[in-house]
Design a protein around this motif. Sequence first.
Motif, PDB file in Angstrom:
ATOM      1  N   GLY A 232      -3.218   2.589 -11.361  1.00 40.95           N
ATOM      2  CA  GLY A 232      -4.437   2.742 -10.575  1.00 40.95           C
ATOM      3  C   GLY A 232      -4.981   1.425 -10.067  1.00 40.95           C
ATOM      4  N   ALA A 233      -4.802   0.351 -10.851  1.00 40.18           N
ATOM      5  CA  ALA A 233      -5.336  -0.961 -10.468  1.00 40.18           C
ATOM      6  C   ALA A 233      -4.564  -1.600  -9.324  1.00 40.18           C
ATOM      7  CB  ALA A 233      -5.317  -1.893 -11.688  1.00 40.18           C
ATOM      8  N   ARG A 234      -3.446  -1.018  -8.921  1.00 42.20           N
ATOM      9  CA  ARG A 234      -2.705  -1.554  -7.780  1.00 42.20           C
ATOM     10  C   ARG A 234      -3.538  -1.514  -6.498  1.00 42.20           C
ATOM     11  NH1 ARG A 234       3.177  -1.543  -8.074  1.00 42.20           N
ATOM     12  NH2 ARG A 234       3.897  -1.024 -10.172  1.00 42.20           N
ATOM     13  N   PHE A 235      -4.588  -0.686  -6.470  1.00 38.42           N
ATOM     14  CA  PHE A 235      -5.418  -0.561  -5.278  1.00 38.42           C
ATOM     15  C   PHE A 235      -6.595  -1.531  -5.283  1.00 38.42           C
ATOM     16  CE2 PHE A 235      -3.100   3.370  -5.355  1.00 38.42           C
ATOM     17  CZ  PHE A 235      -2.876   3.655  -4.011  1.00 38.42           C
TER      18      PHE A 235
ATOM     19  N   TRP B 296     -11.283   0.741   1.964  1.00 38.56           N
ATOM     20  CA  TRP B 296     -11.129   2.146   2.351  1.00 38.56           C
ATOM     21  C   TRP B 296     -10.439   2.281   3.693  1.00 38.56           C
ATOM     22  CZ3 TRP B 296     -11.154   6.648   0.112  1.00 38.56           C
ATOM     23  CH2 TRP B 296     -11.865   6.845  -1.071  1.00 38.56           C
ATOM     24  N   ARG B 297     -10.882   1.459   4.659  1.00 43.25           N
ATOM     25  CA  ARG B 297     -10.341   1.594   6.024  1.00 43.25           C
ATOM     26  C   ARG B 297      -8.829   1.403   6.043  1.00 43.25           C
ATOM     27  NH1 ARG B 297     -13.546  -1.753  10.391  1.00 43.25           N
ATOM     28  NH2 ARG B 297     -15.129  -0.335   9.532  1.00 43.25           N
ATOM     29  N   GLN B 298      -8.370   0.418   5.288  1.00 46.14           N
ATOM     30  CA  GLN B 298      -6.929   0.159   5.249  1.00 46.14           C
ATOM     31  C   GLN B 298      -6.188   1.284   4.537  1.00 46.14           C
ATOM     32  OE1 GLN B 298      -5.945  -3.601   3.491  1.00 46.14           O
ATOM     33  NE2 GLN B 298      -4.002  -3.763   4.591  1.00 46.14           N
ATOM     34  N   VAL B 299      -6.768   1.802   3.452  1.00 49.83           N
ATOM     35  CA  VAL B 299      -6.139   2.914   2.735  1.00 49.83           C
ATOM     36  C   VAL B 299      -6.016   4.131   3.639  1.00 49.83           C
ATOM     37  CG1 VAL B 299      -6.412   4.553   0.830  1.00 49.83           C
ATOM     38  CG2 VAL B 299      -6.881   2.130   0.462  1.00 49.83           C
TER      39      VAL B 299
ATOM     40  N   ILE C 287       0.832  -1.206   0.000  1.00 43.17           N
ATOM     41  CA  ILE C 287       0.000   0.000   0.000  1.00 43.17           C
ATOM     42  C   ILE C 287       0.866   1.255   0.000  1.00 43.17           C
ATOM     43  CG2 ILE C 287      -1.685   1.336   1.328  1.00 43.17           C
ATOM     44  CD1 ILE C 287      -2.874  -1.301   2.248  1.00 43.17           C
ATOM     45  N   SER C 288       1.926   1.281   0.807  1.00 42.67           N
ATOM     46  CA  SER C 288       2.772   2.473   0.873  1.00 42.67           C
ATOM     47  C   SER C 288       3.454   2.734  -0.461  1.00 42.67           C
ATOM     48  CB  SER C 288       3.817   2.326   1.988  1.00 42.67           C
ATOM     49  OG  SER C 288       4.697   1.249   1.724  1.00 42.67           O
ATOM     50  N   HIS C 289       3.884   1.683  -1.157  1.00 40.83           N
ATOM     51  CA  HIS C 289       4.534   1.865  -2.457  1.00 40.83           C
ATOM     52  C   HIS C 289       3.528   2.292  -3.515  1.00 40.83           C
ATOM     53  CE1 HIS C 289       8.819   0.616  -2.148  1.00 40.83           C
ATOM     54  NE2 HIS C 289       8.389   0.079  -1.024  1.00 40.83           N
ATOM     55  N   SER C 290       2.308   1.756  -3.449  1.00 38.31           N
ATOM     56  CA  SER C 290       1.276   2.160  -4.405  1.00 38.31           C
ATOM     57  C   SER C 290       0.947   3.631  -4.246  1.00 38.31           C
ATOM     58  CB  SER C 290       0.010   1.309  -4.203  1.00 38.31           C
ATOM     59  OG  SER C 290       0.261  -0.045  -4.472  1.00 38.31           O
ATOM     60  N   LEU C 291       0.796   4.069  -2.991  1.00 37.17           N
ATOM     61  CA  LEU C 291       0.503   5.478  -2.727  1.00 37.17           C
ATOM     62  C   LEU C 291       1.658   6.369  -3.153  1.00 37.17           C
ATOM     63  CD1 LEU C 291      -1.237   5.166   0.746  1.00 37.17           C
ATOM     64  CD2 LEU C 291      -2.275   6.077  -1.329  1.00 37.17           C
TER      65      LEU C 291
ATOM     66  N   ALA D 156       2.402  11.049   3.293  1.00 39.03           N
ATOM     67  CA  ALA D 156       3.414  11.904   3.939  1.00 39.03           C
ATOM     68  C   ALA D 156       4.807  11.578   3.404  1.00 39.03           C
ATOM     69  CB  ALA D 156       3.375  11.711   5.452  1.00 39.03           C
ATOM     70  N   TYR D 157       5.072  10.287   3.207  1.00 38.73           N
ATOM     71  CA  TYR D 157       6.362   9.866   2.668  1.00 38.73           C
ATOM     72  C   TYR D 157       6.533  10.340   1.230  1.00 38.73           C
ATOM     73  CZ  TYR D 157       9.983   6.703   0.901  1.00 38.73           C
ATOM     74  OH  TYR D 157      11.100   6.181   0.306  1.00 38.73           O
ATOM     75  N   ALA D 158       5.459  10.211   0.424  1.00 31.01           N
ATOM     76  CA  ALA D 158       5.528  10.641  -0.974  1.00 31.01           C
ATOM     77  C   ALA D 158       5.753  12.145  -1.078  1.00 31.01           C
ATOM     78  CB  ALA D 158       4.242  10.242  -1.705  1.00 31.01           C
ATOM     79  N   LEU D 159       5.073  12.913  -0.232  1.00 28.64           N
ATOM     80  CA  LEU D 159       5.257  14.367  -0.246  1.00 28.64           C
ATOM     81  C   LEU D 159       6.660  14.744   0.223  1.00 28.64           C
ATOM     82  CD1 LEU D 159       1.794  15.524   1.164  1.00 28.64           C
ATOM     83  CD2 LEU D 159       2.593  15.591  -1.204  1.00 28.64           C
ATOM     84  N   PHE D 160       7.168  13.991   1.204  1.00 25.43           N
ATOM     85  CA  PHE D 160       8.558  14.201   1.647  1.00 25.43           C
ATOM     86  C   PHE D 160       9.524  13.923   0.500  1.00 25.43           C
ATOM     87  CE2 PHE D 160      12.387  11.885   3.090  1.00 25.43           C
ATOM     88  CZ  PHE D 160      13.065  12.934   3.703  1.00 25.43           C
ATOM     89  N   ALA D 161       9.249  12.852  -0.270  1.00 23.28           N
ATOM     90  CA  ALA D 161      10.116  12.507  -1.398  1.00 23.28           C
ATOM     91  C   ALA D 161      10.100  13.613  -2.448  1.00 23.28           C
ATOM     92  CB  ALA D 161       9.663  11.181  -2.013  1.00 23.28           C
ATOM     93  N   LEU D 162       8.930  14.163  -2.732  1.00 24.94           N
ATOM     94  CA  LEU D 162       8.825  15.245  -3.712  1.00 24.94           C
ATOM     95  C   LEU D 162       9.540  16.502  -3.226  1.00 24.94           C
ATOM     96  CD1 LEU D 162       5.126  14.952  -4.979  1.00 24.94           C
ATOM     97  CD2 LEU D 162       7.203  14.717  -6.351  1.00 24.94           C
TER      98      LEU D 162
END
Length: 311
Positions: free
Chosen positions: A235-238, A243-246, A138-142, A255-261
């Motif tokens: 998109g199909a990775r999800f 929803w609850r898990q996402v 999930i973290s890598h997909s996001l 937060a990690y993706a925004l930090f990476a950007l």
Amino acid sequence: MSKTLKTLCLGSLGGAIATLFSLPLAWMLGALFLVMSASIAGVRTGVDKRVHVVAIALLGLFIGSRIQAQELLGLVRWYPSVIAMLLYMVMMLAGGYWIFTQAKVGRISAMFCAYPGSMNSALVLAEPARGDLRWIAISHSLRLVTVVSGAALLASLFVDEVTLESDTHWLALSDIAALMLAPLCWWVLRRCRAPLPEFLGPMVAGAIMTNAGVGFSLPAWPVLLAFMILGSSVGARFSGTPWRQVLSVGRFGIAYALFALAAAMLMAWLVASFTSLGFTAVLLALIPGGVGEMAVIATVMGIDPVYVVSH
């Protein structure tokens, strides 16, 4: 294949809607967001791996057709951004590890959630180390969704227009020759155990024909189709993710993706400030969005894809 067709129909609809609103890279991002939304809403989506690989090969051929041999001479001038890339990877691992430890997923899982490589390789390495594969997936997909869409939107601020040339001709003889050479180069690189042979092989084929004086230019429709397949696949990775898990995992993944950007923008600004390298080019070379996706964005924006792919 029925699931693939359903997913690609959703992707086509998303691409058409994004085109109406003149979004950058509409056929990729529109497909990505609509398929992702449908997947999280409970629709079973997925793109057959063979279809995905063909799309990647088409994009490699498209990018290779725009590579000139003299561009390779620029390799010696790129060392500042290569050094910046190594520093950026350290920042990614350290910052990402801290972010995911706050989620209390365990030290091993946190390390692989922060891993800046592909999701597939992260899962392969994490399984014997007993990492939590659900968190990592999930973290890598996001990260991939946020970085790819963020890269397209951010980079579009620094160019006048992000579009593909409107060329609607059918396949010419030179185009067919390139399509025949691409599988051969793919096979050769695979036999040589080169990374990403399905992408780099066709790219090499396109570059060989272009620099041999055999001019060819793929029409827009197969390239746009490949964009749509790539976006739908991301998109199909999800699919199958509730929803609850996402929501529980998503805040840390985003937060990690925004930090990476943010970190990539900082490093790109530093490199561009002290060298002749352009900010947008360095940004696309650094951010962890996948070779194919970043190379496509770079090519459409008129940025040297060899530079981005090399990093």
